[in-house]
Scaffold this motif. Structure first.
Motif, PDB file in Angstrom:
ATOM      1  N   ALA A 186      21.410  23.439 -59.458  1.00 57.71           N
ATOM      2  CA  ALA A 186      20.619  24.667 -59.556  1.00 57.71           C
ATOM      3  C   ALA A 186      19.565  24.545 -60.648  1.00 57.71           C
ATOM      4  N   ASN A 187      19.922  23.946 -61.762  1.00 55.69           N
ATOM      5  CA  ASN A 187      18.962  23.779 -62.853  1.00 55.69           C
ATOM      6  C   ASN A 187      17.866  22.786 -62.486  1.00 55.69           C
ATOM      7  N   VAL A 188      18.214  21.748 -61.708  1.00 55.21           N
ATOM      8  CA  VAL A 188      17.206  20.805 -61.224  1.00 55.21           C
ATOM      9  C   VAL A 188      16.220  21.527 -60.308  1.00 55.21           C
ATOM     10  N   TRP A 189      16.763  22.314 -59.394  1.00 56.32           N
ATOM     11  CA  TRP A 189      15.912  23.048 -58.447  1.00 56.32           C
ATOM     12  C   TRP A 189      14.961  23.982 -59.177  1.00 56.32           C
ATOM     13  N   ARG A 190      15.437  24.605 -60.215  1.00 55.06           N
ATOM     14  CA  ARG A 190      14.624  25.594 -60.912  1.00 55.06           C
ATOM     15  C   ARG A 190      13.640  24.967 -61.901  1.00 55.06           C
ATOM     16  N   GLY A 191      13.997  23.864 -62.550  1.00 51.40           N
ATOM     17  CA  GLY A 191      13.190  23.377 -63.661  1.00 51.40           C
ATOM     18  C   GLY A 191      12.359  22.140 -63.415  1.00 51.40           C
ATOM     19  N   THR A 192      12.378  21.578 -62.194  1.00 51.52           N
ATOM     20  CA  THR A 192      11.647  20.330 -61.940  1.00 51.52           C
ATOM     21  C   THR A 192      10.143  20.507 -62.069  1.00 51.52           C
ATOM     22  N   ALA A 193       9.650  21.712 -61.835  1.00 51.21           N
ATOM     23  CA  ALA A 193       8.200  21.932 -61.858  1.00 51.21           C
ATOM     24  C   ALA A 193       7.589  21.528 -63.197  1.00 51.21           C
ATOM     25  N   PHE A 194       8.289  21.784 -64.295  1.00 55.92           N
ATOM     26  CA  PHE A 194       7.743  21.442 -65.611  1.00 55.92           C
ATOM     27  C   PHE A 194       7.508  19.939 -65.717  1.00 55.92           C
ATOM     28  N   SER A 195       8.512  19.137 -65.339  1.00 50.89           N
ATOM     29  CA  SER A 195       8.351  17.679 -65.403  1.00 50.89           C
ATOM     30  C   SER A 195       7.251  17.209 -64.472  1.00 50.89           C
ATOM     31  N   MET A 196       7.149  17.811 -63.291  1.00 49.96           N
ATOM     32  CA  MET A 196       6.110  17.419 -62.347  1.00 49.96           C
ATOM     33  C   MET A 196       4.722  17.666 -62.938  1.00 49.96           C
ATOM     34  N   LEU A 197       4.533  18.800 -63.593  1.00 53.63           N
ATOM     35  CA  LEU A 197       3.233  19.112 -64.176  1.00 53.63           C
ATOM     36  C   LEU A 197       2.909  18.177 -65.341  1.00 53.63           C
ATOM     37  N   VAL A 198       3.911  17.853 -66.167  1.00 56.77           N
ATOM     38  CA  VAL A 198       3.690  16.943 -67.293  1.00 56.77           C
ATOM     39  C   VAL A 198       3.263  15.572 -66.786  1.00 56.77           C
ATOM     40  N   TYR A 199       3.974  15.048 -65.795  1.00 55.25           N
ATOM     41  CA  TYR A 199       3.654  13.715 -65.284  1.00 55.25           C
ATOM     42  C   TYR A 199       2.363  13.700 -64.476  1.00 55.25           C
ATOM     43  N   SER A 200       2.059  14.801 -63.791  1.00 54.79           N
ATOM     44  CA  SER A 200       0.785  14.864 -63.059  1.00 54.79           C
ATOM     45  C   SER A 200      -0.386  14.801 -64.026  1.00 54.79           C
ATOM     46  N   ALA A 201      -0.276  15.518 -65.147  1.00 59.01           N
ATOM     47  CA  ALA A 201      -1.343  15.469 -66.147  1.00 59.01           C
ATOM     48  C   ALA A 201      -1.451  14.082 -66.768  1.00 59.01           C
ATOM     49  N   ALA A 202      -0.306  13.435 -67.017  1.00 61.70           N
ATOM     50  CA  ALA A 202      -0.333  12.098 -67.616  1.00 61.70           C
ATOM     51  C   ALA A 202      -0.910  11.069 -66.649  1.00 61.70           C
ATOM     52  N   LEU A 203      -0.561  11.171 -65.369  1.00 61.23           N
ATOM     53  CA  LEU A 203      -1.084  10.220 -64.383  1.00 61.23           C
ATOM     54  C   LEU A 203      -2.587  10.367 -64.194  1.00 61.23           C
ATOM     55  N   SER A 204      -3.094  11.588 -64.297  1.00 61.97           N
ATOM     56  CA  SER A 204      -4.534  11.799 -64.121  1.00 61.97           C
ATOM     57  C   SER A 204      -5.359  11.169 -65.243  1.00 61.97           C
ATOM     58  N   SER A 205      -4.720  10.879 -66.380  1.00 57.47           N
ATOM     59  CA  SER A 205      -5.436  10.279 -67.510  1.00 57.47           C
ATOM     60  C   SER A 205      -5.375   8.745 -67.508  1.00 57.47           C
ATOM     61  N   VAL A 206      -4.641   8.153 -66.564  1.00 59.94           N
ATOM     62  CA  VAL A 206      -4.560   6.690 -66.488  1.00 59.94           C
ATOM     63  C   VAL A 206      -5.804   6.158 -65.785  1.00 59.94           C
ATOM     64  N   PRO A 207      -6.588   5.270 -66.399  1.00 58.83           N
ATOM     65  CA  PRO A 207      -7.803   4.747 -65.754  1.00 58.83           C
ATOM     66  C   PRO A 207      -7.475   3.994 -64.472  1.00 58.83           C
ATOM     67  N   SER A 208      -8.255   4.233 -63.425  1.00 54.35           N
ATOM     68  CA  SER A 208      -8.007   3.585 -62.133  1.00 54.35           C
ATOM     69  C   SER A 208      -8.323   2.090 -62.173  1.00 54.35           C
ATOM     70  N   ASP A 209      -9.212   1.672 -63.091  1.00 55.39           N
ATOM     71  CA  ASP A 209      -9.569   0.251 -63.126  1.00 55.39           C
ATOM     72  C   ASP A 209      -8.379  -0.615 -63.577  1.00 55.39           C
ATOM     73  N   ILE A 210      -7.409  -0.007 -64.297  1.00 55.10           N
ATOM     74  CA  ILE A 210      -6.223  -0.776 -64.684  1.00 55.10           C
ATOM     75  C   ILE A 210      -5.424  -1.155 -63.451  1.00 55.10           C
ATOM     76  N   TYR A 211      -5.267  -0.209 -62.522  1.00 58.42           N
ATOM     77  CA  TYR A 211      -4.554  -0.508 -61.284  1.00 58.42           C
ATOM     78  C   TYR A 211      -5.328  -1.519 -60.435  1.00 58.42           C
ATOM     79  N   GLU A 212      -6.650  -1.395 -60.429  1.00 61.32           N
ATOM     80  CA  GLU A 212      -7.457  -2.345 -59.656  1.00 61.32           C
ATOM     81  C   GLU A 212      -7.330  -3.755 -60.211  1.00 61.32           C
ATOM     82  N   SER A 213      -7.336  -3.880 -61.529  1.00 65.54           N
ATOM     83  CA  SER A 213      -7.174  -5.205 -62.143  1.00 65.54           C
ATOM     84  C   SER A 213      -5.803  -5.790 -61.837  1.00 65.54           C
ATOM     85  N   ALA A 214      -4.767  -4.940 -61.878  1.00 64.39           N
ATOM     86  CA  ALA A 214      -3.425  -5.422 -61.576  1.00 64.39           C
ATOM     87  C   ALA A 214      -3.309  -5.844 -60.116  1.00 64.39           C
TER      88      ALA A 214
END
Length: 315
Positions: A186-214
């Motif tokens: 129940a706590n997972v169902w209710r609280g996952t949104a916070f982690s999703m928003l934190v990681y979405s913001a962090a992923l948006s700041s990762v430069p795409s050229d790093i993935y292209e180089s890899a």
């Protein structure tokens, strides 16, 4: 030539020493402090005051009824000794750790990261639909979410209707057989949104050229995830784990509505144990001591997560 060089050297102004930053005491003058006085008084009255009073209560036998209510006495560390020698206290500590690991460290953290990675590659319609559902569960009041998940896990609830119709299993009363797992879900169902928003913001700041180089270097999706994504998300992972762990350690209403800490204390985490001792049994001093121990557990967890941060993010 030597004389000219000497003259030019003497003509150049001596390098000025860089002024050191003024300390807070040098900058904080009386005219600047006057507007801050009301805010300081409010902080003292509504934050520092209760904290100091809680510290005082933890070392007394203060109670709602009985001898401690008539005359409060200083008992030293007796409340803490009582907690450490109480089997119900250690049962609550173990259940709190299980609940936190299942619902926060594993559930919310990993599911939030998975959703953030999927939303990064999904189209707008899917992103909007999933985000709306996950955030809707997050913004629900804790009491509403508790009753909703209670009806889902109850013996005649939605979960049993689904597994009976699809798998053919008999009804399962998870609130009785596995209550700590049910409230963790129940706590997972209710609280996952916070982690999703934190990681979405962090992923948006990762430069795409790093993935292209890899990718040019021949790294596949799994290798790119472990060698690029995870190291880049390390500060976000540590911060997210610290915040959701502290939030999960203090979950009370969700468990109280769904199980009340039962059956037979099988889902009685430390917040519920503290509530029982302080308000059901009336032992305010002992309940406050348990609250301080819960605070120490949260502080210890925070120190562990801070060690996961890179050195440059600790400054």
């Amino acid at each position: 030539m030597s004389t000219a060089t000497t003259d030019r050297t003497e003509a150049q102004p001596a390098p000025q020493k860089r002024k050191s930053h003024a300390s807070l005491g040098d900058r904080l003058t009386f005219p600047r402090a006057v507007p801050m006085l009301p805010a300081g008084l409010l902080l003292i009255g509504f934050m520092l005051g209760p904290i100091l009073y809680s510290l005082y209560l933890a070392f007394t036998d203060n109670a709602i009824r009985g001898r401690g209510a008539e005359e409060t006495s200083f008992v030293g560390f007796d409340n803490f000794v009582k907690a450490f020698t109480d089997g119900d206290f250690w049962n609550s500590v173990a259940l709190t750790l299980v609940f936190t690991i299942i619902s926060a460290v594993i559930g919310q953290n990993l599911l939030g990261l998975a959703l953030a990675l999927l939303m990064e590659r999904a189209n707008r319609i899917i992103t909007f639909a999933v985000t709306s559902v996950v955030i809707a569960a997050w913004i629900l009041p804790e009491v509403v979410a508790g009753y909703l998940l209670y009806t889902f896990f109850a013996s005649e609830g939605s979960l049993n209707a689904i597994i009976t119709a699809t798998i053919g299993l008999p009804p399962q009363d998870l609130l009785f057989s596995l209550p700590i797992v049910a409230v963790a879900f129940a706590n997972v169902w209710r609280g996952t949104a916070f982690s999703m928003l934190v990681y979405s913001a962090a992923l948006s700041s990762v430069p795409s050229d790093i993935y292209e180089s890899a990718a040019i270097d021949g790294a596949g999706p799994v290798r790119r995830f472990w060698s690029v994504t995870v190291p880049m998300l390390r500060p976000a992972i540590a911060t997210n784990l610290m915040l959701i762990t502290l939030q999960t350690l203090s979950v009370f209403g969700l468990i109280f509505i769904m199980t009340g800490g039962g059956p037979a204390r099988q889902s009685q985490t430390l917040p519920l144990y503290m509530y029982e001792q302080a308000f059901s049994y009336g032992q305010l001093g002992y309940g406050t001591a348990v609250a301080l121990l819960l605070l120490l557990i949260g502080a210890a967890a925070s120190l562990v997560y801070l060690r996961l941060l890179p050195e440059e993010d600790k400054r």
